[in-house]
Design a protein around this motif. Structure first.
Motif, PDB file in Angstrom:
ATOM      1  N   LEU A   1     -10.067   6.296  -1.334  1.00  0.00           N
ATOM      2  CA  LEU A   1     -10.611   7.621  -1.651  1.00  0.00           C
ATOM      3  C   LEU A   1      -9.629   8.436  -2.495  1.00  0.00           C
ATOM      4  N   VAL A   2      -8.347   8.348  -2.170  1.00  0.00           N
ATOM      5  CA  VAL A   2      -7.332   9.065  -2.955  1.00  0.00           C
ATOM      6  C   VAL A   2      -7.326   8.562  -4.400  1.00  0.00           C
ATOM      7  N   ALA A   3      -7.334   7.254  -4.573  1.00  0.00           N
ATOM      8  CA  ALA A   3      -7.304   6.684  -5.926  1.00  0.00           C
ATOM      9  C   ALA A   3      -8.514   7.140  -6.732  1.00  0.00           C
ATOM     10  N   SER A   4      -9.688   7.118  -6.124  1.00  0.00           N
ATOM     11  CA  SER A   4     -10.894   7.574  -6.818  1.00  0.00           C
ATOM     12  C   SER A   4     -10.806   9.058  -7.145  1.00  0.00           C
ATOM     13  N   GLY A   5     -10.334   9.824  -6.189  1.00  0.00           N
ATOM     14  CA  GLY A   5     -10.214  11.261  -6.385  1.00  0.00           C
ATOM     15  C   GLY A   5      -9.205  11.628  -7.460  1.00  0.00           C
ATOM     16  N   VAL A   6      -8.100  10.894  -7.521  1.00  0.00           N
ATOM     17  CA  VAL A   6      -7.094  11.160  -8.558  1.00  0.00           C
ATOM     18  C   VAL A   6      -7.681  10.870  -9.936  1.00  0.00           C
ATOM     19  N   ALA A   7      -8.418   9.777 -10.066  1.00  0.00           N
ATOM     20  CA  ALA A   7      -9.073   9.476 -11.346  1.00  0.00           C
ATOM     21  C   ALA A   7     -10.026  10.607 -11.718  1.00  0.00           C
ATOM     22  N   MET A   8     -10.776  11.067 -10.739  1.00  0.00           N
ATOM     23  CA  MET A   8     -11.722  12.154 -10.973  1.00  0.00           C
ATOM     24  C   MET A   8     -10.993  13.426 -11.418  1.00  0.00           C
ATOM     25  N   LEU A   9      -9.926  13.770 -10.723  1.00  0.00           N
ATOM     26  CA  LEU A   9      -9.173  14.986 -11.041  1.00  0.00           C
ATOM     27  C   LEU A   9      -8.568  14.914 -12.437  1.00  0.00           C
ATOM     28  N   ILE A  10      -7.955  13.798 -12.763  1.00  0.00           N
ATOM     29  CA  ILE A  10      -7.308  13.665 -14.074  1.00  0.00           C
ATOM     30  C   ILE A  10      -8.323  13.773 -15.210  1.00  0.00           C
ATOM     31  N   PHE A  11      -9.460  13.085 -15.085  1.00  0.00           N
ATOM     32  CA  PHE A  11     -10.472  13.164 -16.136  1.00  0.00           C
ATOM     33  C   PHE A  11     -11.113  14.546 -16.189  1.00  0.00           C
ATOM     34  N   ASP A  12     -11.296  15.165 -15.030  1.00  0.00           N
ATOM     35  CA  ASP A  12     -11.870  16.510 -14.983  1.00  0.00           C
ATOM     36  C   ASP A  12     -10.972  17.494 -15.734  1.00  0.00           C
ATOM     37  N   VAL A  13      -9.671  17.443 -15.466  1.00  0.00           N
ATOM     38  CA  VAL A  13      -8.729  18.391 -16.069  1.00  0.00           C
ATOM     39  C   VAL A  13      -8.491  18.086 -17.546  1.00  0.00           C
ATOM     40  N   THR A  14      -8.377  16.810 -17.894  1.00  0.00           N
ATOM     41  CA  THR A  14      -7.998  16.479 -19.267  1.00  0.00           C
ATOM     42  C   THR A  14      -9.184  16.359 -20.222  1.00  0.00           C
ATOM     43  N   VAL A  15     -10.390  16.033 -19.704  1.00  0.00           N
ATOM     44  CA  VAL A  15     -11.552  15.884 -20.581  1.00  0.00           C
ATOM     45  C   VAL A  15     -12.578  16.969 -20.238  1.00  0.00           C
ATOM     46  N   ASN A  16     -13.325  16.732 -19.178  1.00  0.00           N
ATOM     47  CA  ASN A  16     -14.278  17.745 -18.685  1.00  0.00           C
ATOM     48  C   ASN A  16     -14.833  17.287 -17.330  1.00  0.00           C
ATOM     49  N   ARG A  17     -15.611  18.148 -16.724  1.00  0.00           N
ATOM     50  CA  ARG A  17     -16.143  17.879 -15.379  1.00  0.00           C
ATOM     51  C   ARG A  17     -16.994  16.620 -15.355  1.00  0.00           C
ATOM     52  N   GLN A  18     -17.852  16.443 -16.353  1.00  0.00           N
ATOM     53  CA  GLN A  18     -18.718  15.252 -16.387  1.00  0.00           C
ATOM     54  C   GLN A  18     -17.871  13.973 -16.454  1.00  0.00           C
TER      55      GLN A  18
ATOM     56  N   VAL B   1       0.826  -1.204   0.000  1.00  0.00           N
ATOM     57  CA  VAL B   1       0.000   0.000   0.000  1.00  0.00           C
ATOM     58  C   VAL B   1       0.861   1.256   0.000  1.00  0.00           C
ATOM     59  N   MET B   2       1.936   1.246   0.768  1.00  0.00           N
ATOM     60  CA  MET B   2       2.755   2.452   0.878  1.00  0.00           C
ATOM     61  C   MET B   2       3.492   2.768  -0.421  1.00  0.00           C
ATOM     62  N   THR B   3       3.861   1.775  -1.193  1.00  0.00           N
ATOM     63  CA  THR B   3       4.511   2.048  -2.475  1.00  0.00           C
ATOM     64  C   THR B   3       3.560   2.826  -3.380  1.00  0.00           C
ATOM     65  N   GLY B   4       2.332   2.357  -3.492  1.00  0.00           N
ATOM     66  CA  GLY B   4       1.339   3.066  -4.294  1.00  0.00           C
ATOM     67  C   GLY B   4       1.026   4.435  -3.734  1.00  0.00           C
ATOM     68  N   THR B   5       0.934   4.533  -2.420  1.00  0.00           N
ATOM     69  CA  THR B   5       0.643   5.804  -1.774  1.00  0.00           C
ATOM     70  C   THR B   5       1.758   6.817  -2.047  1.00  0.00           C
ATOM     71  N   GLN B   6       2.998   6.377  -1.970  1.00  0.00           N
ATOM     72  CA  GLN B   6       4.115   7.278  -2.236  1.00  0.00           C
ATOM     73  C   GLN B   6       4.107   7.762  -3.680  1.00  0.00           C
ATOM     74  N   LEU B   7       3.776   6.869  -4.615  1.00  0.00           N
ATOM     75  CA  LEU B   7       3.705   7.274  -6.018  1.00  0.00           C
ATOM     76  C   LEU B   7       2.599   8.299  -6.249  1.00  0.00           C
ATOM     77  N   ILE B   8       1.432   8.047  -5.696  1.00  0.00           N
ATOM     78  CA  ILE B   8       0.317   8.987  -5.860  1.00  0.00           C
ATOM     79  C   ILE B   8       0.636  10.318  -5.188  1.00  0.00           C
ATOM     80  N   THR B   9       1.209  10.275  -3.994  1.00  0.00           N
ATOM     81  CA  THR B   9       1.559  11.510  -3.291  1.00  0.00           C
ATOM     82  C   THR B   9       2.584  12.305  -4.094  1.00  0.00           C
TER      83      THR B   9
END
Length: 169
Positions: free
Chosen positions: A121-138, A40-48
């Protein structure tokens, strides 16, 4: 059945099946927790690291207010996840040699479960942020929702797969 749900008699039976003492069982359980923390910490460090680098990108200045709020919430969650990942190790260091391994295992297990929720929650939020910024809010909402549904399945459905099958020897 999860080990935390077993009563005393079931624990004794499980320990006898493995031919381990209570101390060996606690050591094994703590080692299992440490292995899971490593993953878990390896993935967490990469996302952070990804999140921290985002603020220094030229496009960051173009983010809308809602995207900045989401980004900052994710940084807080990722930082919290890092602290939760360190906590069992700190606890172990503080209580090492004090014959409290059962307490360490119990608390570390709880911390790991909380960590898994936060990282989810972080993983879901990162997916949301990336799609929001690169595609659109929906697309961001859809990506975040799909990620949450997948995580919900991993938390609830996957552990039940094969639940009714007889145990093999």
């Amino acid at each position: 059945m999860p080990s935390h749900a077993m009563d005393g008699a079931d624990r004794t039976t499980a320990a006898e099946e493995r031919h381990e003492t209570e101390a060996e069982r606690q050591d094994r359980k703590f080692n299992d927790i440490l292995q899971e923390l490593r993953v878990v910490m390896t993935g967490t460090q990469l996302i952070t690291g990804f999140l921290l680098a985002v603020a220094f990108q030229p496009k960051f200045a173009e983010l809308e207010a809602q995207e900045v709020v989401l980004y900052l919430a994710l940084v807080v969650l990722a930082t919290t996840a890092t602290m939760l990942g360190l906590a069992p190790v700190i606890l172990h260091r503080q209580l090492s040699g004090k014959k409290q391994k059962d307490r360490v295992v119990r608390i570390a297990n709880t911390l790991l479960l909380i960590l898994l929720v936060v990282v989810s929650l972080v993983a879901s939020g990162v997916a949301m942020l990336i799609f929001d910024v690169t595609v659109n809010r929906q697309a961001g909402y859809i990506a975040g929702g799909v990620a949450l549904l997948l995580l919900l399945a991993f938390w609830t459905v996957v552990p039940r797969i094969g639940e009714r099958e007889p145990r093999r020897g």
